[in-house]
Design a protein around this motif. Sequence first.
Motif, PDB file in Angstrom:
ATOM      1  N   UNK A 172       0.785  -1.228   0.000  1.00 35.80           N
ATOM      2  CA  UNK A 172       0.000   0.000   0.000  1.00 35.80           C
ATOM      3  C   UNK A 172       0.815   1.275   0.000  1.00 35.80           C
ATOM      4  N   UNK A 173       2.109   1.185  -0.291  1.00 36.42           N
ATOM      5  CA  UNK A 173       2.964   2.370  -0.305  1.00 36.42           C
ATOM      6  C   UNK A 173       2.576   3.310  -1.442  1.00 36.42           C
ATOM      7  N   UNK A 174       2.899   4.587  -1.265  1.00 36.44           N
ATOM      8  CA  UNK A 174       2.745   5.538  -2.357  1.00 36.44           C
ATOM      9  C   UNK A 174       3.609   5.097  -3.531  1.00 36.44           C
ATOM     10  N   UNK A 194      -2.797   9.458   9.309  1.00 37.22           N
ATOM     11  CA  UNK A 194      -1.631   9.288   8.444  1.00 37.22           C
ATOM     12  C   UNK A 194      -1.008   7.914   8.696  1.00 37.22           C
ATOM     13  N   UNK A 195      -0.245   7.469   7.716  1.00 33.46           N
ATOM     14  CA  UNK A 195       0.486   6.208   7.850  1.00 33.46           C
ATOM     15  C   UNK A 195       1.859   6.506   8.421  1.00 33.46           C
ATOM     16  N   UNK A 196       2.125   5.962   9.591  1.00 34.16           N
ATOM     17  CA  UNK A 196       3.416   6.196  10.237  1.00 34.16           C
ATOM     18  C   UNK A 196       4.484   5.253   9.713  1.00 34.16           C
ATOM     19  N   UNK A 197       4.098   4.028   9.415  1.00 33.85           N
ATOM     20  CA  UNK A 197       5.059   3.007   8.991  1.00 33.85           C
ATOM     21  C   UNK A 197       4.354   2.015   8.075  1.00 33.85           C
ATOM     22  N   UNK A 198       4.851   1.887   6.867  1.00 42.76           N
ATOM     23  CA  UNK A 198       4.249   0.956   5.919  1.00 42.76           C
ATOM     24  C   UNK A 198       4.666  -0.483   6.230  1.00 42.76           C
ATOM     25  N   UNK A 201       0.823  -2.295   9.405  1.00 41.98           N
ATOM     26  CA  UNK A 201       1.275  -0.906   9.360  1.00 41.98           C
ATOM     27  C   UNK A 201       0.655  -0.129  10.516  1.00 41.98           C
ATOM     28  N   UNK A 202       1.168   1.064  10.748  1.00 41.79           N
ATOM     29  CA  UNK A 202       0.714   1.901  11.855  1.00 41.79           C
ATOM     30  C   UNK A 202       0.034   3.168  11.344  1.00 41.79           C
ATOM     31  N   UNK A 203      -1.087   3.510  11.956  1.00 38.64           N
ATOM     32  CA  UNK A 203      -1.756   4.785  11.722  1.00 38.64           C
ATOM     33  C   UNK A 203      -1.462   5.713  12.892  1.00 38.64           C
ATOM     34  N   UNK A 204      -1.351   6.998  12.590  1.00 37.70           N
ATOM     35  CA  UNK A 204      -1.174   7.986  13.657  1.00 37.70           C
ATOM     36  C   UNK A 204      -1.761   9.303  13.174  1.00 37.70           C
ATOM     37  N   UNK A 205      -1.645  10.325  13.994  1.00 42.35           N
ATOM     38  CA  UNK A 205      -2.119  11.654  13.609  1.00 42.35           C
ATOM     39  C   UNK A 205      -1.238  12.712  14.238  1.00 42.35           C
TER      40      UNK A 205
END
Length: 297
Positions: free
Chosen positions: A57-59, A99-103, A143-147
């Motif tokens: 799912x990376x850019x 946001x995605x912190x780590x893919x 992966x990790x989500x954060x804000x």
Amino acid sequence: MKHISALVALLMLAASAMADDDGVPRRTTASDNTGLSVFVNIGALWADDYSANFYSGRDGNANTIERVLHSPRDGQAIWDHLKNEGCISSSIGTYNDLKVAEYPDMYYKATYQVGLGIRYEYASGFGWLLRFNIAKLQAVGAFNLYSDNSAVVLTQDRYIRCGMLGTESRINIDFAISKTVDLSDLLCLELNLGASVNNTKVTKNLMDIKGATWSILDVWNGQQPYHGIAEYDYVNQGGIGCGVFMSGYLGYRVSGVGAVKLGYTCYHSQTTLKGYSAMGWHHCLDLRLEINNFSFL
């Protein structure tokens, strides 16, 4: 005594069945296995992990987390789900704050492979082999989500851990030159060297966010999904690759039937996934059942 007598009689009957017309027990020889054989095989497959990151799912990938996470349709649903689960605080006012912190660093789980094929063996022990194998593969990661607005998870962690899954099917077509060496009347060693063509078809690319799943497969022609958007027919993001392989099998011959063989195969072949096409090492351990007694011919 009756049981012993019955066992002796059964052994004598089996010996008679294995004997030639002159009463001499029949021995399995190399000539018993020359000619055409058909076989089926089943085994375990360990695929090279490089192409698994196609599902990360990376850019820049064909399917991205951001396209779905920040979409007017699915992004809002993800935000609502996290809010209902108590995973984010009131400071996260919109899905755009996520946001995605780590893919994920994706890898393939060990899986099974099944197939069938034909062999032809000459009296010299040389021969050729053609086989077809199919496997279903799963790529997994997290992966990790954060804000930036200080999202708070119930455990007081800063990040929300999410799972990623990709699934695909692969078909291998192998052709090899083989050599069989007799180790004894019953045991043999088969060595193969050949070329392989494979076709990979992507079937799923999902992210799991606190028990709910969203597909990130691009069926929107590169656009972000919004309410009322038309979905295009999915176009397979896999393709055809090729390579070489070598294998070795230890076989046990069954007179008048064929053989049972246990073997290892090492592929050095290209797996074609959009943006992740490269040569890799793939390993398979399998059990093969051969039949070469064709009474209908």
